[in-house]
Design a protein around this motif. Sequence first.
Motif, PDB file in Angstrom:
ATOM      1  N   PHE A 150      35.603  43.871  34.815  1.00 53.02           N
ATOM      2  CA  PHE A 150      35.927  45.118  35.787  1.00 53.02           C
ATOM      3  C   PHE A 150      37.375  45.042  35.688  1.00 53.02           C
ATOM      4  CE2 PHE A 150      36.219  47.672  39.396  1.00 53.02           C
ATOM      5  CZ  PHE A 150      36.687  47.028  40.320  1.00 53.02           C
TER       6      PHE A 150
ATOM      7  N   ALA B 195      25.018  37.472  44.795  1.00 49.99           N
ATOM      8  CA  ALA B 195      26.283  37.621  45.336  1.00 49.99           C
ATOM      9  C   ALA B 195      26.638  38.673  46.416  1.00 49.99           C
ATOM     10  CB  ALA B 195      27.378  37.661  44.372  1.00 49.99           C
TER      11      ALA B 195
ATOM     12  N   LEU C 292      31.391  43.466  53.285  1.00 53.37           N
ATOM     13  CA  LEU C 292      31.575  44.787  52.593  1.00 53.37           C
ATOM     14  C   LEU C 292      31.164  45.761  53.570  1.00 53.37           C
ATOM     15  CD1 LEU C 292      30.223  44.580  49.123  1.00 53.37           C
ATOM     16  CD2 LEU C 292      32.441  44.700  49.629  1.00 53.37           C
TER      17      LEU C 292
ATOM     18  N   LEU D 146      29.759  33.430  42.144  1.00 54.74           N
ATOM     19  CA  LEU D 146      28.627  34.087  41.328  1.00 54.74           C
ATOM     20  C   LEU D 146      29.077  35.448  40.554  1.00 54.74           C
ATOM     21  CD1 LEU D 146      26.106  33.652  43.920  1.00 54.74           C
ATOM     22  CD2 LEU D 146      26.193  32.406  41.877  1.00 54.74           C
TER      23      LEU D 146
ATOM     24  N   PHE E 239      34.476  46.345  55.507  1.00 59.56           N
ATOM     25  CA  PHE E 239      35.596  46.955  54.606  1.00 59.56           C
ATOM     26  C   PHE E 239      35.274  48.554  54.340  1.00 59.56           C
ATOM     27  CE2 PHE E 239      37.696  47.429  50.610  1.00 59.56           C
ATOM     28  CZ  PHE E 239      36.953  47.626  49.761  1.00 59.56           C
TER      29      PHE E 239
ATOM     30  N   GLU F 272      32.396  51.173  40.140  1.00 58.26           N
ATOM     31  CA  GLU F 272      32.523  50.151  39.192  1.00 58.26           C
ATOM     32  C   GLU F 272      32.049  48.769  39.682  1.00 58.26           C
ATOM     33  OE1 GLU F 272      33.827  50.382  35.659  1.00 58.26           O
ATOM     34  OE2 GLU F 272      33.235  52.386  36.383  1.00 58.26           O
ATOM     35  N   LEU F 273      32.153  48.695  41.001  1.00 55.47           N
ATOM     36  CA  LEU F 273      31.966  47.301  41.641  1.00 55.47           C
ATOM     37  C   LEU F 273      30.510  47.146  41.903  1.00 55.47           C
ATOM     38  CD1 LEU F 273      33.881  44.977  42.811  1.00 55.47           C
ATOM     39  CD2 LEU F 273      33.545  46.413  45.003  1.00 55.47           C
TER      40      LEU F 273
ATOM     41  N   THR G 190      30.886  33.979  51.757  1.00 53.94           N
ATOM     42  CA  THR G 190      31.351  34.986  50.855  1.00 53.94           C
ATOM     43  C   THR G 190      32.224  34.321  49.584  1.00 53.94           C
ATOM     44  OG1 THR G 190      33.340  34.990  52.100  1.00 53.94           O
ATOM     45  CG2 THR G 190      31.719  36.796  52.772  1.00 53.94           C
TER      46      THR G 190
ATOM     47  N   VAL H 124      37.649  40.005  51.778  1.00 60.46           N
ATOM     48  CA  VAL H 124      36.352  39.823  52.080  1.00 60.46           C
ATOM     49  C   VAL H 124      35.594  38.656  51.470  1.00 60.46           C
ATOM     50  CG1 VAL H 124      34.107  40.957  51.817  1.00 60.46           C
ATOM     51  CG2 VAL H 124      35.954  42.187  52.517  1.00 60.46           C
TER      52      VAL H 124
ATOM     53  N   VAL I 256      27.584  38.744  50.343  1.00 54.24           N
ATOM     54  CA  VAL I 256      28.754  39.495  50.819  1.00 54.24           C
ATOM     55  C   VAL I 256      28.655  40.932  51.418  1.00 54.24           C
ATOM     56  CG1 VAL I 256      29.488  40.686  48.717  1.00 54.24           C
ATOM     57  CG2 VAL I 256      31.283  39.695  49.874  1.00 54.24           C
TER      58      VAL I 256
ATOM     59  N   VAL J  15      39.901  57.663  43.473  1.00 55.29           N
ATOM     60  CA  VAL J  15      40.066  56.273  42.779  1.00 55.29           C
ATOM     61  C   VAL J  15      39.080  55.198  43.676  1.00 55.29           C
ATOM     62  CG1 VAL J  15      41.808  54.108  42.619  1.00 55.29           C
ATOM     63  CG2 VAL J  15      42.209  56.814  42.210  1.00 55.29           C
ATOM     64  N   ALA J  16      39.214  55.314  44.872  1.00 53.75           N
ATOM     65  CA  ALA J  16      37.984  54.564  45.735  1.00 53.75           C
ATOM     66  C   ALA J  16      36.540  54.871  45.258  1.00 53.75           C
ATOM     67  CB  ALA J  16      38.260  54.935  47.201  1.00 53.75           C
ATOM     68  N   LYS J  17      36.366  55.828  45.188  1.00 53.44           N
ATOM     69  CA  LYS J  17      35.001  56.053  44.634  1.00 53.44           C
ATOM     70  C   LYS J  17      34.622  55.701  43.141  1.00 53.44           C
ATOM     71  CE  LYS J  17      32.012  60.332  42.999  1.00 53.44           C
ATOM     72  NZ  LYS J  17      32.039  61.532  42.778  1.00 53.44           N
ATOM     73  N   MET J  18      35.571  55.785  42.428  1.00 51.98           N
ATOM     74  CA  MET J  18      35.634  55.142  40.952  1.00 51.98           C
ATOM     75  C   MET J  18      35.504  53.611  41.438  1.00 51.98           C
ATOM     76  SD  MET J  18      38.126  55.183  37.872  1.00 51.98           S
ATOM     77  CE  MET J  18      38.758  53.357  38.003  1.00 51.98           C
ATOM     78  N   LEU J  19      36.402  53.001  41.888  1.00 52.36           N
ATOM     79  CA  LEU J  19      36.549  51.593  42.071  1.00 52.36           C
ATOM     80  C   LEU J  19      35.109  50.897  42.634  1.00 52.36           C
ATOM     81  CD1 LEU J  19      39.843  50.842  42.900  1.00 52.36           C
ATOM     82  CD2 LEU J  19      38.907  50.441  40.730  1.00 52.36           C
TER      83      LEU J  19
ATOM     84  N   PRO K  35      40.174  60.405  38.306  1.00 56.22           N
ATOM     85  CA  PRO K  35      39.593  59.241  37.966  1.00 56.22           C
ATOM     86  C   PRO K  35      38.299  58.898  37.100  1.00 56.22           C
ATOM     87  CG  PRO K  35      40.513  59.029  40.217  1.00 56.22           C
ATOM     88  CD  PRO K  35      40.242  60.486  39.858  1.00 56.22           C
TER      89      PRO K  35
ATOM     90  N   ALA L  83      29.469  33.836  47.066  1.00 59.82           N
ATOM     91  CA  ALA L  83      29.372  35.192  46.488  1.00 59.82           C
ATOM     92  C   ALA L  83      30.416  35.444  45.269  1.00 59.82           C
ATOM     93  CB  ALA L  83      29.459  36.380  47.534  1.00 59.82           C
TER      94      ALA L  83
ATOM     95  N   LEU M 262      42.847  48.344  47.432  1.00 57.06           N
ATOM     96  CA  LEU M 262      41.175  48.027  47.612  1.00 57.06           C
ATOM     97  C   LEU M 262      41.006  46.490  47.085  1.00 57.06           C
ATOM     98  CD1 LEU M 262      39.749  51.442  46.501  1.00 57.06           C
ATOM     99  CD2 LEU M 262      39.774  50.523  48.673  1.00 57.06           C
TER     100      LEU M 262
ATOM    101  N   VAL N  89      29.073  45.971  38.844  1.00 58.36           N
ATOM    102  CA  VAL N  89      29.207  44.801  38.671  1.00 58.36           C
ATOM    103  C   VAL N  89      27.988  43.863  39.256  1.00 58.36           C
ATOM    104  CG1 VAL N  89      30.776  42.472  39.085  1.00 58.36           C
ATOM    105  CG2 VAL N  89      31.474  44.720  38.064  1.00 58.36           C
ATOM    106  N   PHE N  90      27.848  44.264  40.533  1.00 57.66           N
ATOM    107  CA  PHE N  90      26.887  43.676  41.554  1.00 57.66           C
ATOM    108  C   PHE N  90      25.557  43.889  41.109  1.00 57.66           C
ATOM    109  CE2 PHE N  90      29.159  41.354  44.580  1.00 57.66           C
ATOM    110  CZ  PHE N  90      30.021  42.273  45.191  1.00 57.66           C
TER     111      PHE N  90
ATOM    112  N   THR O 241      24.481  38.344  40.150  1.00 59.47           N
ATOM    113  CA  THR O 241      25.330  39.131  40.783  1.00 59.47           C
ATOM    114  C   THR O 241      24.730  39.778  41.997  1.00 59.47           C
ATOM    115  OG1 THR O 241      25.099  40.891  39.316  1.00 59.47           O
ATOM    116  CG2 THR O 241      26.865  39.327  38.873  1.00 59.47           C
TER     117      THR O 241
END
Lengths: 351, 351
Positions: A271, B260, B268, A263, B271, B246-247, A257, A250, B264, B239-243, A215, A260, A243, B250-251, B257
């Motif tokens: 994304f 935000a 998280l 925002l 999660f 990316e997340l 949240t 969440v 949250v 895939v989890a690592k990539m997402l 990925p 959040a 995910l 964004v934050f 952000t």
Amino acid sequence: MKIIIDAMGGDNAPKEMLLGAAAAVREYGVQIVAVGRREQIEECAKENGIELAGITVANASETIEMCDEPTAAIRRKKDSSMVVGLRMLAAGEGDAFVSAGATGALLAGATLIVKRLKGVKRPAIGTVIPGAQQPYLLLDSGANVECRPEMLNAFAVMGSVYMEKVMGRKNPAVALVNNGAEETKGTPAYVQAHGLLRANRNIRFAGNIEPRDVPAGNADVVVCDGFTGNVILKLTEGVAKMLMGELKSVFMSSPKTKLAYLLVKDGLRGFKKKLDADEHGGALMLGVSKPVIKAHGSSNAKAFCNAIRQAKLCVERGAVESMREKLAAADDAEQAQEQSGPAVRCKEKKE
Amino acid sequence: MKIIIDAMGGDNAPKEMLLGAAAAVREYGVQIVAVGRREQIEECAKENGIELAGITVANASETIEMCDEPTAAIRRKKDSSMVVGLRMLAAGEGDAFVSAGATGALLAGATLIVKRLKGVKRPAIGTVIPGAQQPYLLLDSGANVECRPEMLNAFAVMGSVYMEKVMGRKNPAVALVNNGAEETKGTPAYVQAHGLLRANRNIRFAGNIEPRDVPAGNADVVVCDGFTGNVILKLTEGVAKMLMGELKSVFMSSPKTKLAYLLVKDGLRGFKKKLDADEHGGALMLGVSKPVIKAHGSSNAKAFCNAIRQAKLCVERGAVESMREKLAAADDAEQAQEQSGPAVRCKEKKE
């Protein structure tokens, strides 16, 4: 340039297909031949105010359904939009064919009607998947559950040409999915494929790539058999879906949240767009002697228009001609290597 | 109950292994035998204030390294903590063995020294993976790149017993990874495996599961060959690592952000905990005649303690005995079915 489209294939046919085609005529200046029931097409265009300028209609009275057995459907429904479209492509009445219809049937039809490039035992389905760094091409993403090493070698060549010619990658890196970096890893057939790829002067072989690293998008082309490719393609979707679902829970769990979420909404939109497979067009039937593109079954006009753009790029940049050349060169080199050991299929041990 | 641990295997050995063992003694009341260099263990315990109450030390002067060739290491390093520990287990000097050392060596050692259950051609590595609904057991997650249908059938039985006895699932659903729902899908060996699983009265076979649906966690046990399993396990991580990466971008992209993120953060955390494989213990060598657990190489004390807990549950709930019974029953049923068609390996066509 003339792109032939299957106006009847896909969940949202013919409306979204025609909207997408009209957009493609406006934005890319292509000519379109829309294949399907003439009356239905013309009525749909009228009802939805779709301009048919630049679009001619070729009549086809039947449609191949998702549930039809692929090869049987291709052989029997001779007047289906898919078969008529592929025949027109094979006869040179268009430069490429785009369909959102049944994948299995499109693959069978492309193989039987449009025919394979020399050096390709079986065409592969190539899918462009979003990666962290950049999108990568995965093939075979599901056409052939079993692959001989020579097939993987052909996939490598075609994938490399596509990423270079159509996606503009300089000297694309080709990697072989495997359960470790060493050349001894994997089944006997993967070991042999590794050897073929390493000896192949028509590609830049970057070695094995472990699933965890796929990925990231560091390899431009990721090669594997169709069973494994289907797992990679679909599991990527499934994990992302899981995910994003968890993340949504969440965000929705409390007023704090939810704030959040407000925002970060815009950032999340970018994304999501990056992860949106539709942005990258459709899947390619690689190894067929003319460009054939499979748009997502659920394609809307934008997705279908992107698939037509993809077809246009394939034609403009001579992707298929380039594949033909490089496959011929790779084929010769392979003959030489094969004399040094028996061919084995993926994941089988010789008894 | 006595759990034998490899005090020298793993990136953080022996300190985290000893801390984890001490915690297990306190929390679960088990006795531990810590195998490794006596002096090093005692000094480490002293330096870090680790209570060795309930922990006896069995000396072993050598260690198997990550880079050692597995079978050669097991055969040559006879005084390694892994071999000594496995020998003690085989001789009945403990009820289970837990190691964070090299997986390949542990698998080879368990097979050679502790031996297989009757009806198991090759042990599989089973890994519990977080799913949306609930965690699921994946096997074979990497031991055997090629599998015969009978091996998949044995995996199904053992996986089902594990999820029932150790994870408390009632009548666990067993699914076979495949590229479609129909019984005709997949390679010839997968088609045959589907038939064996369907006829197997010792499991509740829920049919094929497509890769996209695996992360939902609806199936309790997910069966496949080791190459495919390695892809599922590692790609899920990738895939989890990539997402998540990316997340995070964004934050971190703007003050808005970032705010935000603060709002949250706690959500998280829950999660991330759900997705944390460490919570679920280690990977199991299924098909070996006594419980052998592979903790993550990078295990800290908590992860290692969880792996010991997992071993304790296997012993308490008679997981291996139950597997022995059900494998014997499944084996008989299989003999009957095999007379109706030739055996084929995964992903090979019979010539």
